[in-house]
Structures are given as structure tokens and as C-alpha cells.
Scaffold this active site. Structure first.
Site, PDB file in Angstrom:
ATOM      1  N   HIS A 118     -70.583 -28.059 -66.460  1.00  0.00           N
ATOM      2  CA  HIS A 118     -71.336 -27.889 -65.213  1.00  0.00           C
ATOM      3  C   HIS A 118     -72.814 -28.159 -65.488  1.00  0.00           C
ATOM      4  O   HIS A 118     -73.314 -27.834 -66.563  1.00  0.00           O
ATOM      5  CB  HIS A 118     -71.174 -26.452 -64.685  1.00  0.00           C
ATOM      6  CG  HIS A 118     -71.495 -26.322 -63.238  1.00  0.00           C
ATOM      7  ND1 HIS A 118     -72.788 -26.182 -62.787  1.00  0.00           N
ATOM      8  CD2 HIS A 118     -70.709 -26.371 -62.141  1.00  0.00           C
ATOM      9  CE1 HIS A 118     -72.778 -26.114 -61.468  1.00  0.00           C
ATOM     10  NE2 HIS A 118     -71.528 -26.227 -61.046  1.00  0.00           N
ATOM     11  N   ASP A 152     -63.326 -25.639 -60.431  1.00  0.00           N
ATOM     12  CA  ASP A 152     -62.190 -26.529 -60.142  1.00  0.00           C
ATOM     13  C   ASP A 152     -61.027 -26.380 -61.110  1.00  0.00           C
ATOM     14  O   ASP A 152     -59.969 -26.972 -60.893  1.00  0.00           O
ATOM     15  CB  ASP A 152     -62.683 -27.990 -60.169  1.00  0.00           C
ATOM     16  CG  ASP A 152     -63.640 -28.249 -59.028  1.00  0.00           C
ATOM     17  OD1 ASP A 152     -64.770 -28.722 -59.297  1.00  0.00           O
ATOM     18  OD2 ASP A 152     -63.282 -27.934 -57.899  1.00  0.00           O
TER      19      ASP A 152
HETATM   20  C1  SDX Z   1     -68.516 -29.066 -59.030  1.00  0.00           C
HETATM   21  O1  SDX Z   1     -73.408 -28.918 -58.931  1.00  0.00           O
HETATM   22  C2  SDX Z   1     -72.597 -28.053 -58.460  1.00  0.00           C
HETATM   23  O2  SDX Z   1     -72.959 -26.937 -58.174  1.00  0.00           O
HETATM   24  C3  SDX Z   1     -71.180 -28.562 -58.283  1.00  0.00           C
HETATM   25  C4  SDX Z   1     -70.129 -27.526 -57.907  1.00  0.00           C
HETATM   26  C5  SDX Z   1     -70.352 -26.983 -56.532  1.00  0.00           C
HETATM   27  O3  SDX Z   1     -69.818 -25.903 -56.261  1.00  0.00           O
HETATM   28  O4  SDX Z   1     -70.966 -27.707 -55.699  1.00  0.00           O
HETATM   29  O5  SDX Z   1     -70.148 -26.472 -58.849  1.00  0.00           O
HETATM   30  C6  SDX Z   1     -68.737 -28.133 -57.898  1.00  0.00           C
HETATM   31  O6  SDX Z   1     -68.770 -30.231 -58.870  1.00  0.00           O
HETATM   32  C7  SDX Z   1     -68.048 -28.519 -60.356  1.00  0.00           C
HETATM   33  C8  SDX Z   1     -67.979 -29.622 -61.468  1.00  0.00           C
HETATM   34  C9  SDX Z   1     -66.648 -30.357 -61.289  1.00  0.00           C
HETATM   35  N1  SDX Z   1     -66.597 -31.551 -62.181  1.00  0.00           N
HETATM   36  C10 SDX Z   1     -65.785 -31.583 -63.230  1.00  0.00           C
HETATM   37  O7  SDX Z   1     -65.082 -30.645 -63.606  1.00  0.00           O
HETATM   38  C11 SDX Z   1     -65.751 -32.948 -63.926  1.00  0.00           C
HETATM   39  C12 SDX Z   1     -65.895 -32.748 -65.427  1.00  0.00           C
HETATM   40  N2  SDX Z   1     -67.253 -32.262 -65.693  1.00  0.00           N
HETATM   41  C13 SDX Z   1     -68.245 -33.266 -66.110  1.00  0.00           C
HETATM   42  O8  SDX Z   1     -68.120 -34.471 -65.424  1.00  0.00           O
HETATM   43  C14 SDX Z   1     -69.646 -32.665 -66.200  1.00  0.00           C
HETATM   44  O9  SDX Z   1     -69.529 -31.480 -66.851  1.00  0.00           O
HETATM   45  C15 SDX Z   1     -70.463 -32.460 -64.940  1.00  0.00           C
HETATM   46  C16 SDX Z   1     -70.578 -33.704 -64.132  1.00  0.00           C
HETATM   47  C17 SDX Z   1     -69.890 -31.384 -64.092  1.00  0.00           C
HETATM   48  C18 SDX Z   1     -71.856 -32.026 -65.386  1.00  0.00           C
HETATM   49  O10 SDX Z   1     -72.413 -33.088 -66.063  1.00  0.00           O
HETATM   50  P1  SDX Z   1     -73.891 -32.975 -66.670  1.00  0.00           P
HETATM   51  O11 SDX Z   1     -74.593 -31.730 -66.327  1.00  0.00           O
HETATM   52  O12 SDX Z   1     -74.586 -34.254 -66.371  1.00  0.00           O
HETATM   53  O13 SDX Z   1     -73.596 -32.770 -68.178  1.00  0.00           O
HETATM   54  P2  SDX Z   1     -73.742 -33.862 -69.245  1.00  0.00           P
HETATM   55  O14 SDX Z   1     -72.995 -35.086 -68.793  1.00  0.00           O
HETATM   56  O15 SDX Z   1     -75.180 -33.990 -69.563  1.00  0.00           O
HETATM   57  O16 SDX Z   1     -72.948 -33.157 -70.433  1.00  0.00           O
HETATM   58  C19 SDX Z   1     -73.577 -32.766 -71.617  1.00  0.00           C
HETATM   59  C20 SDX Z   1     -72.582 -33.168 -72.723  1.00  0.00           C
HETATM   60  C21 SDX Z   1     -72.320 -34.662 -72.777  1.00  0.00           C
HETATM   61  O17 SDX Z   1     -71.965 -34.947 -74.123  1.00  0.00           O
HETATM   62  P3  SDX Z   1     -73.089 -35.680 -75.081  1.00  0.00           P
HETATM   63  O18 SDX Z   1     -73.327 -37.051 -74.465  1.00  0.00           O
HETATM   64  O19 SDX Z   1     -74.317 -34.789 -75.025  1.00  0.00           O
HETATM   65  O20 SDX Z   1     -72.441 -35.734 -76.439  1.00  0.00           O
HETATM   66  O21 SDX Z   1     -71.295 -32.563 -72.483  1.00  0.00           O
HETATM   67  C22 SDX Z   1     -70.327 -33.579 -72.306  1.00  0.00           C
HETATM   68  C23 SDX Z   1     -71.082 -34.862 -71.947  1.00  0.00           C
HETATM   69  O22 SDX Z   1     -70.347 -36.006 -72.330  1.00  0.00           O
HETATM   70  N3  SDX Z   1     -69.451 -33.155 -71.220  1.00  0.00           N
HETATM   71  C24 SDX Z   1     -68.130 -33.184 -71.275  1.00  0.00           C
HETATM   72  C25 SDX Z   1     -67.694 -32.629 -70.063  1.00  0.00           C
HETATM   73  N4  SDX Z   1     -68.752 -32.307 -69.311  1.00  0.00           N
HETATM   74  C26 SDX Z   1     -69.848 -32.645 -70.035  1.00  0.00           C
HETATM   75  N5  SDX Z   1     -67.283 -33.624 -72.228  1.00  0.00           N
HETATM   76  C27 SDX Z   1     -65.967 -33.489 -71.961  1.00  0.00           C
HETATM   77  N6  SDX Z   1     -65.454 -32.968 -70.815  1.00  0.00           N
HETATM   78  C28 SDX Z   1     -66.301 -32.528 -69.855  1.00  0.00           C
HETATM   79  N7  SDX Z   1     -65.803 -32.018 -68.727  1.00  0.00           N
END
Ligand code: SDX
Length: 426
Positions: free
Chosen positions: A304, A361
Site C-alpha cells: 500500500h 483487497d
Molecule cells: C487500494 O491509495 C489507497 O488508499 C487505495 C485503497 C483505497 O481504499 O482507496 O487502499 C485501495 O487500492 C489498495 C491497494 C490494492 N492494490 C494491490 O493490492 C495491488 C498490489 N499492490 C501494489 O501494486 C502496490 O503495493 C501498490 C500499488 C498498492 C502501492 O504501490 P507503491 O506505493 O507505489 O509502492 P512501490 O511500488 O513503491 O513499492 C515499493 C516496493 C517496490 O519494490 P522495489 O522496486 O523497491 O524493489 O515494494 C514492491 C515494489 O515492487 N511492491 C510489491 C508489491 N507492492 C509493492 N512487490 C510485490 N507485490 C506487491 N503487492
């Protein structure tokens, strides 16, 4: 004594940037003075940018805390009805008994949709994704309320908020019925909000003895509450930006639905079930986790932008999941698989180092599936519930002077060059 101003020195010039304290959370640095500096601030993805001031919802990502008008989400989900929470988001506090009765009655009065709206559904392929239908028909609602679309008029804004919150369950159920090739069910105003939605989803005209299920109704209502609002997330920011142009609320909510659909946002609940289907069994988890760590795939339902601890909604969702499966006597192997995934992830350095925890989710899909709701409807239910949050932010924006949202950019394209006729181009 904390600083009241931040100082920025650039190209020999010093700028005093005011620091503004909120009631909770990080103070902000007002960067408006950059206008004179010859620089823009740069923050792709708005990771450190607060474009608005708001009183509706507060999230402490470090503590895993979520407050709506100051009330913790677990207390609201476990003790209030979704429409009470919607009232609080709209009006600043939970309703007293008289306000609750009046608001609930107003919602009941507006659950039906104009019969001509049915014709919009017939324009979609019968296997259209319900979210595609919702983006279309919610925007189309503005065609039925020409007389109440002036967002500068408080009465127009208020009746539109009531209409949207009241009609979303009806439209959502219609989008499901259309995909099933079943007749639409008219709302029953002797049912409460969640009962009515489940009735319009699952009853048919032949169901003369349709029976409500209190466990499922309560779980559905809790799921609505857990999705009601969440600060300036991507879809809420979309609604605010669309609203800043003066666009009517139906069009703004349709824009929010479109933004929510993405798998990184509200589409994640559907993606979690698809991920669990792909993994299949607990034995396949280690191999799948290797694909996650090599960045081939993301662990959907994890991570998140704000929460770097447990999403408090995920905890309530997991409790509700256990309640529903037990009450329905369902032993869903997907729950066992999800719990195995969660356990492994929470002990794995890859996830620990990145503060990746289950979000709202991760478990919602398992409950919705247990209730009998198809995967394609998961994000529709998210949109239904988030409508109260979206419209609350829109009304909050319109309740004070605001400017059209118009971000700037870092341009890295071509510098000025002479035009070349087509016959002279290489
Ligand atoms: C919702 O914003 C809100 O409030 C949204 C929400 C709401 O109620 O409105 O809470 C609802 O959208 C919840 C989130 C649902 N999405 C998912 O579950 C999809 C999977 N999650 C990721 O796509 C991700 O965690 C996000 C999009 C939710 C957040 O992305 P960020 O904040 O941009 O985090 P990031 O990409 O900077 O992550 C930091 C690191 C990265 O690795 P590095 O490049 O630093 O090595 O963590 C990794 C990312 O690749 N990472 C994950 C991951 N989420 C982040 N790796 C594997 N699986 C994941 N789910």
C-alpha cells in the site's frame, strides 16, 4: 520550538515557505512561493504531495490507523451501519436517532432509477464487464437530472449525493443481472441498504418467498463500510480533479469508477482471486513467491502507498471472512491458501524490508465469493461503497473556494526546431 517556515535557497535566492500544522499527521510545507522562484516542485505519483486540506478521513500508515471523522474504522465497521458512516462522511459526525431516520428515509425514496435508463444496458454486449457498464450508466445519470446539476447550488449538491448513494446498489445489481441475462429487480424499500442490494442481486420475479440472511447482510454492510473512504487515493483524487472543473457530480463519480477499475487500485480484489486460482494449492506457494521476488508478478492484495503496517480494514475483513465461512459452513480452500500466502509473506525478508502487508483487497474477495458474488462484481461493490466517500470529498471541495486543478510538468521533449515539409523529411 518547531519551525514555522521552511527555508529554500536556490540560485542565491532564499524563499520562506510557510509550515502549516494539521490536527493529526504530518504538517505541510506551502510551496506556493515557488511561483516566483522559476522552479516547479516535482513529485511523480504524488508520494509526498498534499494537494488538498480535508476533515473527512485520516490514515496513519505507520500505525495502521484509519479514522473517518475521527472514529476508528474497526469501531465503525463493528458497531455502525454503512449508511450511518455515509452520513458521517457527508455531514461531519454520526447521525443521532432523528437524523438517522431522516437520512435513511431519504435514501429509500431514491433507490429506483428512471425506467428509460434500462435502455442504456441494452447497448452493451451481454458479456460486458459490469465495471464497463457502471462507468457508462453512472455518467448517464446526469442526463436524467438536468434541473439539479448546478454544483454551485448547495441544494443540488445535496440531492445529488442522496441520489448517487441511493442508486448505486440498484445500478450495480442491474449490471450483474444484465450479465446473467436475468430480469432486473426493483428495489424493495422495506429492506435495509445491504438487504436491498442482495435482494436485487439474487432474487428473481419467481422468488415469492425470498429469504434474507442476516449473517450475509451484516457482512455485506461491513464490507460497504470498509470501502467507504480512504483519503486522497487515486480514484478520490480523480473525482476531486474532475470536480474542480465544475463538472457535474455524476460525471465526476463516473471518472472515479474508471480510475478505481485499475488492478493497482480497486481492481485488486478481483486480481487476488485470479492470483489464488493461478497458484491453485499451498504446495505451489514457494514457486509463486519466487516469481514475486523476481518481479515477474506482484502479490495482489499486498502492499500500500500509505500503510507500511497492517491495513486495519484487512483485519476486520479477515474476522468477517471467518464469521461468514463458519456461519455458511463453507470450507473454502482459497482461504487456507490466502492464509498460507499471508504467513509466508509476513515472515519473508523481501516483504518485511518493503513493509508489504495485506491490504483491504486481500480477504474481501473470499467473503464476496462465499456470499455468491462473482469475481467480476468485486470492484463494482468497491465502487458502490466508495461513492459515499467520493461524493463527500466533492461536497467538501465545493463547500469552500477552490481552483481548477492544473498540475505542471518537467518537459524533456524536443527543443524548438524549424518545420520540415513532408517531402523533405527523411
Ligand atoms: C487500494 O491509495 C489507497 O488508499 C487505495 C485503497 C483505497 O481504499 O482507496 O487502499 C485501495 O487500492 C489498495 C491497494 C490494492 N492494490 C494491490 O493490492 C495491488 C498490489 N499492490 C501494489 O501494486 C502496490 O503495493 C501498490 C500499488 C498498492 C502501492 O504501490 P507503491 O506505493 O507505489 O509502492 P512501490 O511500488 O513503491 O513499492 C515499493 C516496493 C517496490 O519494490 P522495489 O522496486 O523497491 O524493489 O515494494 C514492491 C515494489 O515492487 N511492491 C510489491 C508489491 N507492492 C509493492 N512487490 C510485490 N507485490 C506487491 N503487492
Amino acid at each position: 520550538m518547531a519551525d514555522t517556515n521552511a527555508k529554500l535557497t536556490v540560485n542565491g535566492e532564499e524563499y520562506e515557505l510557510p509550515i502549516i500544522e494539521g490536527t493529526l499527521g504530518r504538517p505541510v510545507i506551502d510551496v506556493a512561493a515557488l511561483q516566483e522562484s522559476g522552479f516547479w516542485s516535482y513529485d511523480p505519483g504524488f508520494k509526498v504531495t498534499a494537494p488538498v486540506e480535508s476533515k473527512i478521513t485520516y490514515i496513519d500508515g505507520g500505525k495502521g490507523e484509519l479514522l473517518h471523522r475521527g472514529y476508528p474504522i474497526d469501531e465503525l465497521a463493528n458497531n455502525a451501519e454503512y449508511l450511518e458512516v455515509a452520513y458521517a462522511l457527508l455531514n461531519g459526525d454520526l447521525p443521532n436517532a432523528e437524523q438517522k431516520a431522516d437520512f435513511f428515509e431519504k435514501i429509500r425514496e431514491h433507490t429506483a432509477v428512471h425506467d428509460q435508463l434500462r435502455k442504456f444496458f441494452e447497448g452493451f454486449r451481454r458479456d460486458a464487464h459490469p465495471m464497463a457498464i457502471m462507468v457508462g450508466v453512472v455518467g448517464a445519470l446526469s442526463a436524467f437530472y438536468h434541473e439539479d446539476l448546478d454544483v454551485s447550488n448547495e441544494e443540488h449538491r445535496e440531492i445529488t449525493a442522496i441520489r448517487l448513494i441511493a442508486k448505486m446498489p440498484t445500478l450495480a445489481a442491474m449490471s450483474y443481472k444484465y450479465s446473467q441475462g436475468e430480469p432486473f429487480m426493483y428495489p424493495r424499500n422495506d429492506f435495509n441498504y445491504a438487504e436491498n442490494f442482495l435482494y436485487m442481486m439474487f432474487a428473481t420475479p419467481a422468488d415469492v418467498d425470498y429469504e434474507k440472511n442476516d449473517v450475509i447482510t451484516r457482512a455485506m454492510d461491513k464490507i460497504f463500510t470498509l470501502h467507504a473512504d480512504h483519503e486522497q487515493n487515486a480514484s478520490t483524487s480523480t473525482v476531486r480533479l474532475a470536480g474542480s472543473t465544475g463538472a457535474n457530480p455524476y460525471a465526476c463519480i463516473a471518472a472515479g469508477i474508471a480510475a478505481l477499475w485499475g488492478p493497482s487500485h480497486g481492481g485488486a480484489n478481483e486480481a487476488v482471486l485470479e492470483m489464488l486460482d493461478e497458484i491453485g494449492t499451498v504446495e505451489n506457494v514457494p514457486e509463486f513467491m519466487e516469481k514475486v521476488k523476481s518481479r515477474e508478478v506482484k502479490l495482489m492484495g499486498f502492499g500500500h502507498r500509505v500503510y507500511k503496517n497492517f491495513d486495519p480494514r484487512a483485519k476486520v475483513m479477515k474476522e468477517t471472512c471467518d464469521e461468514v465461512l463458519e456461519a455458511l459452513g463453507i470450507n473454502d480452500p482459497k482461504l487456507e491458501l490466502a492464509m498460507a500466502l499471508e504467513k509466508i509473506a509476513l515472515e519473508d525478508p523481501f516483504f518485511i524490508e518493503r513493509n508489504l502487508y495485506p491490504n483491504v483487497d486481500f480477504y474481501s474477495g473470499i467473503i464476496l465469493k462465499a456470499i455468491g458474488i462473482p469475481t467480476s462484481m468485486f470492484t463494482v461493490i468497491f465502487a458502490l461503497a466508495r461513492t459515499s466517500g467520493w461524493i463527500s470529498h466533492l461536497l467538501e471541495m465545493h463547500s469552500a473556494p477552490y481552483k481548477i486543478g492544473r498540475p505542471r510538468q518537467l518537459y524533456t521533449g524536443e527543443t524548438r526546431r524549424d518545420f520540415v515539409k513532408v517531402e523533405d523529411r527523411k
